[in-house]
Write an enzyme that holds these catalytic residues in place. Structure first.
Site, mmCIF file in Angstrom:
data_model
loop_
_atom_site.group_PDB
_atom_site.id
_atom_site.type_symbol
_atom_site.label_atom_id
_atom_site.label_comp_id
_atom_site.label_asym_id
_atom_site.label_seq_id
_atom_site.Cartn_x
_atom_site.Cartn_y
_atom_site.Cartn_z
ATOM 1 N N HIS A 71 -0.038 1.331 7.694
ATOM 2 C CA HIS A 71 -0.821 1.481 6.470
ATOM 3 C C HIS A 71 -0.306 0.595 5.343
ATOM 4 C CE1 HIS A 71 2.619 3.904 5.371
ATOM 5 N NE2 HIS A 71 2.163 3.927 4.132
ATOM 6 N N HIS A 86 -0.308 -1.833 0.111
ATOM 7 C CA HIS A 86 -0.414 -0.447 0.575
ATOM 8 C C HIS A 86 -1.891 -0.128 0.762
ATOM 9 C CE1 HIS A 86 -0.197 3.923 0.640
ATOM 10 N NE2 HIS A 86 1.111 3.811 0.832
#
Length: 165
Positions: A71, A86
């Site tokens: 992620h 992110h």
């Protein structure tokens, strides 16, 4: 006499430009619906509401870390600035579902190299948001981070940050 012998030479500041790693709409970090990012606890930067699911390298540098859950990724620029991308908010909880890494730790990358891909629909359904913070994660170790005023960005084309270190 010994004063100059042990004096550490101050290095010249090196400036790099960070281009958008994702195509989409720029969101000021303060408006990200996650206090960790909005209060800049992770560092200075901006966020992007992605228009597609492709992440490219925003700088020439080295992949320092591809998170196990895919992620997030950190790329270290040539001036030692660490850029954290992110993807989405609370996406760590997806445990990799909807994410594909195209690089690994230690890879040398150039601006525009494909780093990751992700399924926006999965993120928007199962995570808090697809808003993607782009942070200088070692802000405390760089001299200055400047946001470049833009509202819409195309990955690899628009500059979003200048980092002086």
């Amino acid at each position: 006499m010994f004063k100059n012998l042990f004096k550490i030479k101050e290095r010249e500041p090196k400036e790099i430009t960070v281009v958008a790693p994702i195509t989409g709409e720029i969101i000021p970090l303060e408006e990200v619906p996650d206090p960790v990012f909005a209060q800049k606890m992770m560092g200075e930067g901006v966020a992007v509401k992605p228009a597609n699911g492709e992440v490219i390298s925003p700088v020439d540098g080295e992949v320092k870390l591809v998170f196990q859950t895919k992620h997030a990724i950190i790329v270290e620029a040539e001036n030692n600035a660490e850029i954290l991308i992110h993807i989405g908010l609370d996406t760590v909880n997806l445990e990799g579902e909807g994410f594909t890494a195209h690089v690994k730790d230690g890879d040398i990358v150039k601006v525009g190299d494909k780093l990751m891909s992700f399924d926006i629909a999965t993120i928007e359904e199962k995570a808090t948001s697809s808003i993607t913070p782009i942070i200088i994660s070692n802000t405390d170790n760089v001299r200055e981070v400047k946001n470049i005023k833009v509202t819409e960005v195309t990955a690899g084309e628009n500059q979003i940050l200048q980092v002086i270190n």
